[in-house]
Design an enzyme around this catalytic site. Sequence first.
Site, PDB file in Angstrom:
ATOM      1  N   LYS A 115      15.346 -35.581 -73.374  1.00 14.02           N
ATOM      2  CA  LYS A 115      14.455 -36.310 -72.465  1.00 14.02           C
ATOM      3  C   LYS A 115      15.175 -37.470 -71.789  1.00 14.02           C
ATOM      4  O   LYS A 115      14.902 -37.776 -70.628  1.00 14.02           O
ATOM      5  CB  LYS A 115      13.219 -36.823 -73.224  1.00 14.02           C
ATOM      6  CG  LYS A 115      12.241 -35.700 -73.558  1.00 14.02           C
ATOM      7  CD  LYS A 115      10.896 -36.251 -73.986  1.00 14.02           C
ATOM      8  CE  LYS A 115       9.953 -35.124 -74.382  1.00 14.02           C
ATOM      9  NZ  LYS A 115       8.744 -35.619 -75.043  1.00 14.02           N
ATOM     10  N   LYS A 197      10.357 -17.966 -74.283  1.00 10.95           N
ATOM     11  CA  LYS A 197       8.932 -18.083 -74.584  1.00 10.95           C
ATOM     12  C   LYS A 197       8.156 -18.454 -73.322  1.00 10.95           C
ATOM     13  O   LYS A 197       8.672 -19.167 -72.474  1.00 10.95           O
ATOM     14  CB  LYS A 197       8.734 -19.210 -75.616  1.00 10.95           C
ATOM     15  CG  LYS A 197       8.077 -18.750 -76.900  1.00 10.95           C
ATOM     16  CD  LYS A 197       7.983 -19.881 -77.900  1.00 10.95           C
ATOM     17  CE  LYS A 197       6.732 -20.711 -77.705  1.00 10.95           C
ATOM     18  NZ  LYS A 197       6.523 -21.685 -78.799  1.00 10.95           N
ATOM     19  N   LYS A 200       4.483 -23.875 -70.784  1.00 15.66           N
ATOM     20  CA  LYS A 200       3.691 -24.589 -69.788  1.00 15.66           C
ATOM     21  C   LYS A 200       4.558 -25.424 -68.870  1.00 15.66           C
ATOM     22  O   LYS A 200       4.094 -25.904 -67.856  1.00 15.66           O
ATOM     23  CB  LYS A 200       2.585 -25.424 -70.448  1.00 15.66           C
ATOM     24  CG  LYS A 200       3.031 -26.483 -71.424  1.00 15.66           C
ATOM     25  CD  LYS A 200       1.810 -27.214 -72.011  1.00 15.66           C
ATOM     26  CE  LYS A 200       2.271 -28.283 -72.994  1.00 15.66           C
ATOM     27  NZ  LYS A 200       1.191 -29.144 -73.445  1.00 15.66           N
TER      28      LYS A 200
END
Length: 334
Positions: A115, A197, A200
């Site tokens: 991040k 996978k 979102k």
Amino acid sequence: MIDGKKVLFSGMQATGNLTLGNYLGALKNWVSLSDEYECFYSVVDMHSITIRQDPSEFRRRARNLLTLYIAAGLDPEKNCIYYQSHVSGHAELAWILNCFTYMGELNRMTQFKDKAAKHADNINAGLFTYPVLMAADILLYQADVVPVGVDQMQHLELTRNIAERFNNIYGEVFTVPEAYIGKVGAKIMSLQDPSKKMSKSDENPNASIYLMDDPDTIMRKCKRAVTDSEGCICYRDEQPGIKNLIDIYSACTGKTPQETVKEFEGKGYGELKPAVGEAVISVLRPLQEEFARLSKDKAYLDSMIKANAEKAGYYAAKTLRKVQRKVGFPDRIR
Ligand code: TRP
């Protein structure tokens, strides 16, 4: 333990739209867990501000997520579904735990490194101590089990270390949580790259089916799903795209992959894809209808939000008072 049941805690961020993968892989299966566990599902809004959010959009998303959980069948009278920011104990315990966590430990967190690289213009202290707040979430409710994906395992491991460290100094204060390994749902892969996978946060909107997608969009995404040139509807690792479509169809219809393979014997991809689309539509339609109905019922949602914040606050305060006493904070005068 609460009322003889083990405690389960999970937190979710209201950033990004939930996908069919989140639903079939997790949410759908959580519904039955409340019989066995005392479940806390927190919308972890305090974690989300480690990245800048647009306030009104953020508030709307958080409410939608909470609504969606109820729409998906999690009964808010049996499951404590609440906003993290409504229970001040999270922040209070996080501060104390900060003093029992080492810089070196936080420096090793791979998610922080990722991040920080992604948001190089805003590497704030909250981003760095994010795992400590997560530890506080879990330990505040004396959770026995935490359903987490692999990406959160390192944070859970840190939580266990903090809990053990604290217990070693002060005696048995915290339950040391374990990763929840139970009946896991179907693992749904990206429609555009079946080696990944379904996520979102995928930049390619065709890769994921979002829970709020309309029927036309769902059908289009299924028809565009990446497959192969084998021309065989077989359930095997060598055909990951087809395998994923079989998994989606099976999870939506309640069939086993073998039954699905049988059903499509002798048929082509041109028949499988729209059938998958229809199956997904028939699962998501009632969910969307319930979401729309609930969204309009402001009074009901507000009453659940209030009651569950109070319930969470009650258990949080219990742990917090104990911890404050252990570290030597003065007793409160009543
Ligand atoms: N960090 C988790 C995530 O991004 C969310 C989270 C916050 C969480 N607190 C938690 C998950 C406690 C499990 C338990 O997915």
